[in-house]
Design a protein around this motif. Structure first.
Motif, PDB file in Angstrom:
ATOM      1  N   UNK A   1       0.811  -1.223   0.000  1.00 53.75           N
ATOM      2  CA  UNK A   1       0.000   0.000   0.000  1.00 53.75           C
ATOM      3  C   UNK A   1       0.841   1.269   0.000  1.00 53.75           C
ATOM      4  N   UNK A   2       0.450   2.191  -0.823  1.00 51.16           N
ATOM      5  CA  UNK A   2       1.036   3.526  -0.866  1.00 51.16           C
ATOM      6  C   UNK A   2      -0.098   4.544  -0.825  1.00 51.16           C
ATOM      7  N   UNK A   3       0.210   5.800  -0.669  1.00 52.77           N
ATOM      8  CA  UNK A   3      -0.829   6.815  -0.537  1.00 52.77           C
ATOM      9  C   UNK A   3      -1.789   6.856  -1.700  1.00 52.77           C
ATOM     10  N   UNK A   4      -1.307   6.549  -2.898  1.00 51.60           N
ATOM     11  CA  UNK A   4      -2.151   6.625  -4.100  1.00 51.60           C
ATOM     12  C   UNK A   4      -2.862   5.314  -4.420  1.00 51.60           C
ATOM     13  N   UNK A   5      -2.592   4.264  -3.650  1.00 50.49           N
ATOM     14  CA  UNK A   5      -3.239   2.966  -3.875  1.00 50.49           C
ATOM     15  C   UNK A   5      -4.731   3.080  -3.599  1.00 50.49           C
ATOM     16  N   UNK A   6      -5.551   2.465  -4.468  1.00 46.79           N
ATOM     17  CA  UNK A   6      -7.010   2.497  -4.312  1.00 46.79           C
ATOM     18  C   UNK A   6      -7.501   1.078  -4.035  1.00 46.79           C
ATOM     19  N   UNK A   7      -7.820   0.751  -2.786  1.00 48.09           N
ATOM     20  CA  UNK A   7      -8.364  -0.576  -2.475  1.00 48.09           C
ATOM     21  C   UNK A   7      -9.715  -0.795  -3.148  1.00 48.09           C
ATOM     22  N   UNK A   8     -10.003  -2.042  -3.468  1.00 45.91           N
ATOM     23  CA  UNK A   8     -11.245  -2.385  -4.142  1.00 45.91           C
ATOM     24  C   UNK A   8     -12.043  -3.375  -3.311  1.00 45.91           C
ATOM     25  N   UNK A   9     -13.355  -3.420  -3.570  1.00 41.97           N
ATOM     26  CA  UNK A   9     -14.197  -4.408  -2.896  1.00 41.97           C
ATOM     27  C   UNK A   9     -13.667  -5.810  -3.213  1.00 41.97           C
ATOM     28  N   UNK A  10     -13.584  -6.649  -2.187  1.00 38.00           N
ATOM     29  CA  UNK A  10     -13.045  -7.997  -2.359  1.00 38.00           C
ATOM     30  C   UNK A  10     -11.580  -8.108  -1.999  1.00 38.00           C
ATOM     31  N   UNK A  11     -10.883  -6.975  -1.881  1.00 31.52           N
ATOM     32  CA  UNK A  11      -9.482  -7.005  -1.444  1.00 31.52           C
ATOM     33  C   UNK A  11      -9.408  -7.495   0.005  1.00 31.52           C
ATOM     34  N   UNK A  12      -8.328  -8.192   0.315  1.00 25.20           N
ATOM     35  CA  UNK A  12      -8.031  -8.543   1.701  1.00 25.20           C
ATOM     36  C   UNK A  12      -6.970  -7.569   2.195  1.00 25.20           C
ATOM     37  N   UNK A  13      -7.307  -6.821   3.228  1.00 29.35           N
ATOM     38  CA  UNK A  13      -6.432  -5.771   3.738  1.00 29.35           C
ATOM     39  C   UNK A  13      -5.942  -6.161   5.126  1.00 29.35           C
ATOM     40  N   UNK A  14      -4.631  -6.028   5.355  1.00 29.98           N
ATOM     41  CA  UNK A  14      -4.030  -6.317   6.651  1.00 29.98           C
ATOM     42  C   UNK A  14      -3.677  -4.988   7.308  1.00 29.98           C
ATOM     43  N   UNK A  15      -4.234  -4.751   8.514  1.00 32.69           N
ATOM     44  CA  UNK A  15      -4.060  -3.474   9.195  1.00 32.69           C
ATOM     45  C   UNK A  15      -3.458  -3.647  10.580  1.00 32.69           C
ATOM     46  N   UNK A  16      -2.669  -2.667  10.983  1.00 32.37           N
ATOM     47  CA  UNK A  16      -2.146  -2.562  12.350  1.00 32.37           C
ATOM     48  C   UNK A  16      -2.987  -1.512  13.055  1.00 32.37           C
ATOM     49  N   UNK A  17      -3.570  -1.869  14.218  1.00 31.19           N
ATOM     50  CA  UNK A  17      -4.525  -0.981  14.886  1.00 31.19           C
ATOM     51  C   UNK A  17      -4.258  -0.957  16.387  1.00 31.19           C
ATOM     52  N   UNK A  18      -4.257   0.232  16.958  1.00 30.88           N
ATOM     53  CA  UNK A  18      -4.224   0.379  18.412  1.00 30.88           C
ATOM     54  C   UNK A  18      -5.503  -0.237  18.967  1.00 30.88           C
ATOM     55  N   UNK A  19      -5.377  -1.167  19.932  1.00 30.83           N
ATOM     56  CA  UNK A  19      -6.544  -1.873  20.458  1.00 30.83           C
ATOM     57  C   UNK A  19      -7.574  -0.918  21.046  1.00 30.83           C
ATOM     58  N   UNK A  20      -7.145   0.269  21.487  1.00 30.23           N
ATOM     59  CA  UNK A  20      -8.061   1.222  22.115  1.00 30.23           C
ATOM     60  C   UNK A  20      -9.094   1.769  21.126  1.00 30.23           C
ATOM     61  N   UNK A  21      -8.784   1.755  19.836  1.00 25.24           N
ATOM     62  CA  UNK A  21      -9.714   2.307  18.838  1.00 25.24           C
ATOM     63  C   UNK A  21     -10.265   1.210  17.925  1.00 25.24           C
ATOM     64  N   UNK A  22     -10.076  -0.043  18.306  1.00 21.14           N
ATOM     65  CA  UNK A  22     -10.461  -1.152  17.432  1.00 21.14           C
ATOM     66  C   UNK A  22     -11.943  -1.117  17.076  1.00 21.14           C
ATOM     67  N   UNK A  23     -12.823  -0.935  18.071  1.00 22.69           N
ATOM     68  CA  UNK A  23     -14.255  -0.917  17.805  1.00 22.69           C
ATOM     69  C   UNK A  23     -14.627   0.228  16.870  1.00 22.69           C
ATOM     70  N   UNK A  24     -14.034   1.388  17.089  1.00 21.28           N
ATOM     71  CA  UNK A  24     -14.314   2.552  16.241  1.00 21.28           C
ATOM     72  C   UNK A  24     -13.915   2.287  14.792  1.00 21.28           C
TER      73      UNK A  24
END
Length: 444
Positions: free
Chosen positions: A416-439
């Motif tokens: 992923x780069x800033x100009x990358x456009x994710x599409x429906x059906x893509x599998x995305x792997x994210x790093x998330x602070x657990x404190x904001x996970x629900x949000x």
């Protein structure tokens, strides 16, 4: 979802803590003091009683429960709980067991014991040992997107060329993303200007080859692999760890003091070299060239023995040590005195069960640093805040403590780069602070 947890030990408490914010949770515990403590520690219903009794289960809300998790310290009790539940409801049941023989029986007979999902602690720990063994200084390793993406957490050694450099300067791997940095008690989202320090634990996400190349080139001060593995202790965890290495083509060495147990393991694991001896005997360590091992796994029957064996291994020159610990309070102590990785079976079990409870929201989850942050895999739908927008635009609508680490599209990895456009059906792997996970989950 209404979740009923039976057992308020370390596993049950960890699960309750993780689920209390997103589900209605009830906990059954036989010990009156533990049951009372649960009442004041968590926002859950606490019921004191025997979880194998139908009346107690009903007092805790069995009729409205969607999920029952049996996680007492007894394999047999957990199985009885699940069987009792099925006499009164079709709620989904999860049983925690330690013995792999029970898992094998359950896997060989659909619906055996009234258990819908079984978690085998010893096998989980063995798999964790194997995953981290291939990466020097790795604290955790997980695979995502069907093996296309790897997440790894590394500790920066005192000799690492990363020290004093910025993320921007180190970011020269085409298919890898720097996600986060854990520094003491602080969690830092990796930005271009973030400067690495000694003892930082850094999280990277990318292709297996890039993560491996990065680890060998910059994280560690050694180029050794885990070809020579020594497991100390023929406990069930030690046995399962050796079996896991065998299954992947390795020929580990295993040290077991008891004659009968050593013979039993040797007969069961033909590609494991079993040595009958006391691993605290320094003459034995020297004679068998234990100092030449790439990694020593301490899997004896007590935390104190595992600490001693690990320290002896480090003293004779072993590159890397992994210790199994039952007391979670010892984790920081073990790592402070120089043990590379301390693995707690109860913590591994709790994380696996929590992962399973959230499979309707995510494809896969990895919890880091006692659930201070998570790496999750999701499949994008048409309504996701990420779909059809450049990442640099969509990230403005998300908290700063979120990093998109990798994208899988049609079996291909996209960095992923800033100009990358994710599409429906893509599998995305994210790093998330657990404190904001629900949000974050609500908009993804």
């Amino acid at each position: 979802m209404y979740v009923l947890i039976v057992g308020a030990g370390e596993v049950g408490r960890s699960i309750a803590s993780n689920l209390e914010g997103s589900h209605d949770v009830a906990v059954i515990e036989r010990d009156p003091e533990l049951a009372e403590e649960i009442t004041y520690s968590f926002d859950v219903l606490s019921v004191q009683g025997d979880g194998t009794e139908l009346e107690t289960l009903r007092d805790a809300g069995l009729e409205k429960a969607d999920l029952i998790i049996a996680c007492t310290e007894s394999d047999e009790t957990n199985i009885v709980i699940c069987g009792t539940v099925k006499t009164a409801t079709d709620a989904f049941t999860i049983a925690r067991v330690r013995r792999r023989t029970l898992l094998n029986t359950w896997e060989g007979s659909e619906g055996a014991f009234g258990v819908d999902f079984m978690v085998c602690t010893d096998l989980l720990v063995a798999q964790t040992v194997f995953r981290i063994s291939g990466f020097p200084r790795a604290q955790d390793v997980e695979m995502f997107a069907g093996g296309l993406v790897r997440m790894a957490e590394f500790e920066i050694g005192s000799e690492s060329p990363l020290i004093g450099n910025r993320v921007r300067d180190a970011d020269k791997y085409d298919s890898m993303t720097f996600a986060g940095v854990f520094r003491d008690d602080e969690m830092i989202v990796a930005k271009g200007e973030t400067v690495f320090q000694a003892s930082d634990r850094i999280v990277v996400i990318g292709s297996p080859s890039s993560v491996k190349e990065f680890a060998m080139a910059t994280v560690c001060d050694t180029t050794s692999s885990a070809d020579d593995v020594v497991i100390v202790g023929g406990s069930e965890i030690g046995f399962q760890a050796a079996r896991e290495f065998e299954a992947h083509g390795f020929e580990p060495r295993l040290v077991e003091r008891d004659h009968d147990r050593a013979r039993e393991i040797a007969e069961a694991l033909p590609h494991t070299f079993v040595m009958e001896s006391d691993a605290t005997d320094t003459e034995f360590l020297s004679r068998e060239h234990i100092d030449e091992a790439d990694i020593v796994v301490a899997a004896l029957d007590s935390d104190e023995k595992n600490l001693l064996v690990s320290l002896l291994a480090r003293r004779v020159g072993v590159d890397r040590t992994v210790a199994i610990i039952e007391n979670t309070e010892y984790t920081d102590l073990f790592e402070t005195v120089g043990i590379d990785v301390a693995i707690n079976p109860r913590e591994e079990t709790a994380e696996e069960i929590v992962r399973f409870t959230r499979t309707d929201q995510t494809e896969k989850i990895a919890m880091l640093e006692h659930d201070r942050a998570e790496v999750i895999e999701i499949e994008l739908g048409h309504e996701s805040a990420l779909t059809g927008r450049k990442i640099e635009e969509s990230m403005r609508d998300l908290p700063d403590c979120v990093v998109i680490g990798a994208i899988s599209r049609g079996g291909e990895l996209i960095t992923p780069r800033g100009t990358t456009v994710p599409q429906a059906g893509d599998h995305v792997v994210l790093f998330i602070d657990a404190a904001v996970l629900d949000e974050v989950s609500s908009v993804l």
